[in-house]
Design an enzyme around this catalytic site. Structure first.
Site, PDB file in Angstrom:
ATOM      1  N   HIS A   1       3.301   9.466   6.294  1.00 59.40           N
ATOM      2  CA  HIS A   1       1.955  10.036   6.238  1.00 59.40           C
ATOM      3  C   HIS A   1       1.806  11.183   7.226  1.00 59.40           C
ATOM      4  CE1 HIS A   1      -0.098   6.240   4.296  1.00 59.40           C
ATOM      5  NE2 HIS A   1       0.914   6.719   3.595  1.00 59.40           N
TER       6      HIS A   1
ATOM      7  N   ASP B   1       3.699   4.909   6.764  1.00 60.65           N
ATOM      8  CA  ASP B   1       2.439   5.334   7.376  1.00 60.65           C
ATOM      9  C   ASP B   1       2.715   6.559   8.242  1.00 60.65           C
ATOM     10  OD1 ASP B   1      -0.291   5.097   8.762  1.00 60.65           O
ATOM     11  OD2 ASP B   1      -0.319   3.354   7.443  1.00 60.65           O
TER      12      ASP B   1
END
Length: 451
Positions: free
Chosen positions: A279, A256
């Site tokens: 991310h 993430d």
């Protein structure tokens, strides 16, 4: 990342989940907070110097030998209180006993020897303690979070906390450590002041690896975080309701956000960080459930992002209020990154989000010397701003992004985004509108309420 639910903090679990501190021999020294002044190492032109992908985080400079400090403190060795350190015995009771004794003494050192592996079940270390308490461990410190859900919580008082592999890890005036059911954060600091985290490795956290909430004065240096690229909600470093933050010389790979900055954060300096796979570095998500979010004065510099779904991202929900302002991204190297530069004011985790007129105002965002390669599945630049609250004062300089593989995607997306191109960009970003939107009036801006 969606915001955490407050009910998760309601009670303390009784599960005997394990914390592994892997301690090896070294020469521990004191680490003092210092201003980070590394100069960018970038070449002129369209090329950018990248650090090796596998390079470890460099240790911060040390200035004082720990032996000098030991002579000035009373030492409480956990082995003197019954700790075994064989990697299988439960040493929690010994740690609690050492803490209790040290907590009552001035200028005390809780010593965790460097030649053992100590297994400690879920344990509360409570205060307040007398001044000068130090928890001293040796590098490297490794938290194996496949087995644990660890929360560090500090009492809401002006305290100083330090944890890390370089030693000392100084925990004073009410720092507690506990497990909470359903909370899968590996390491959490709550309402802590002057916190230093250094030379720490955290692996495979169920969700957030390290989180700071309600803190003031956070210094992170030499952190190594890793979890699989397919693991959801495993943000590397997350901050919210926190100000005066420095994140330096760290390597993060996860599933993430590499670093996520939540609401009510200010004065954040991020430098010499390598992200990926991840991310990317995100401000947000902000404004969920029509909430107000204020984020200001964030600087990201000398960073490397590789093999990531996003690069530099600002994400807000429809219906929020407040503002994101004073943001600077400079000297950033991209390598095979999808959505290198993205502002998404339509962030939604499902297809059920309704269109709303209010939004967090995004303004005064600068991108300078952003170079590298992008994943051609998406345009490298994407400004999706609110229909009613335009993004303003976006400046772009020396932005040069080329395809990692395949044909160039030369159609950046802009919606209600205003700013200026200080230099030519690759690809050209002609969709960024000049000037200010006619509808923007200072007295009507959603930033009212953000100080």
């Amino acid at each position: 990342m969606p915001n955490g639910h407050p009910s998760l903090y309601a009670s303390i679990t009784t599960l005997a989940l394990l914390l592994l501190l892997s301690l090896e021999k070294c020469e521990p020294r004191y680490h003092y907070h210092k201003h980070h002044s590394s100069s960018p190492k970038f070449n002129s032109g369209s090329q950018i110097s990248l650090p090796p992908a596998s390079a470890p985080a460099e240790p911060p400079s040390m200035s004082k030998d720990i032996n000098t400090t030991r002579s000035e403190h009373r030492v409480f060795d956990v082995r003197s209180y019954g700790a075994i350190g064989d990697g299988s015995s439960n040493d929690a009771q010994a740690f609690r006993a050492a803490w209790k004794a040290a907590c009552m003494a001035n200028s005390s050192v809780i010593l965790v020897p460097s030649d053992g592996v100590f297994m400690v079940t879920s344990t509360i270390f409570s205060g307040p303690c007398r001044p000068g308490l130090v928890l001293q461990v040796s590098y490297p410190v490794s938290i194996e979070t496949e087995l644990i859900l660890l929360l560090l919580e500090a009492a809401p008082s002006k305290e100083k906390a330090r944890i890390g592999g370089i030693s000392p890890a100084s925990l004073t005036e009410g720092l507690t450590e506990a497990h909470y059911p359903g909370l899968a954060t590996a390491l959490r600091f709550f309402m802590s002041y002057n916190v230093t985290v250094g030379r720490l490795r955290i692996r495979n956290s169920p969700q957030f690896h390290i989180k700071f909430d309600g803190c003031d004065g956070v210094h992170i240096e030499g952190l190594s975080i890793s979890s699989p690229s397919f693991s959801p909600n495993t943000d590397g470093i997350h901050i919210e309701n926190t100000k005066s933050v420095a994140i330096y010389d760290s390597i993060i790979s996860n599933g993430d956000d590499c670093i996520s900055i939540g609401p009510s954060c200010s004065n954040v300096d991020i430098a010499n960080v390598t992200c990926g796979p991840s991310h990317g570095i995100s401000i947000g998500s902000l404004g969920v459930h029509n909430s107000q979010a204020c984020v200001t004065n964030v600087k990201v510099r000398n960073a490397r992002i590789r093999d990531s779904d996003n690069g530099l991202r600002i994400k807000t929900w429809q219906g929020g209020t407040g503002s994101v302002s004073g943001i600077s991204f400079e000297d950033i190297a991209m390598e095979n990154v999808r959505n290198c530069i993205i502002v998404d004011q339509y962030y939604c985790l499902s297809k059920q989000c309704l269109n709303q007129t209010s939004a967090v105002w995004v303004t005064d965002v600068a991108y300078s010397n952003i170079k590298g390669t992008y994943d051609v599945r998406s345009a490298p630049v994407h400004f999706a701003c609110s229909d009613t609250v335009a993004c303003t004062n976006i400046t772009m300089s020396e932005v040069e992004l080329l395809p990692h593989e395949g044909e160039m995607v030369d159609d950046p997306f802009c919606w209600n985004a205003y700013g200026v191109l200080e230099t030519l960009t690759i690809p050209p970003i002609y969709c960024l509108q000049e000037g200010q939107p006619q509808s923007l009036a200072l007295e009507d801006t959603p930033a009212m309420g953000c100080s």
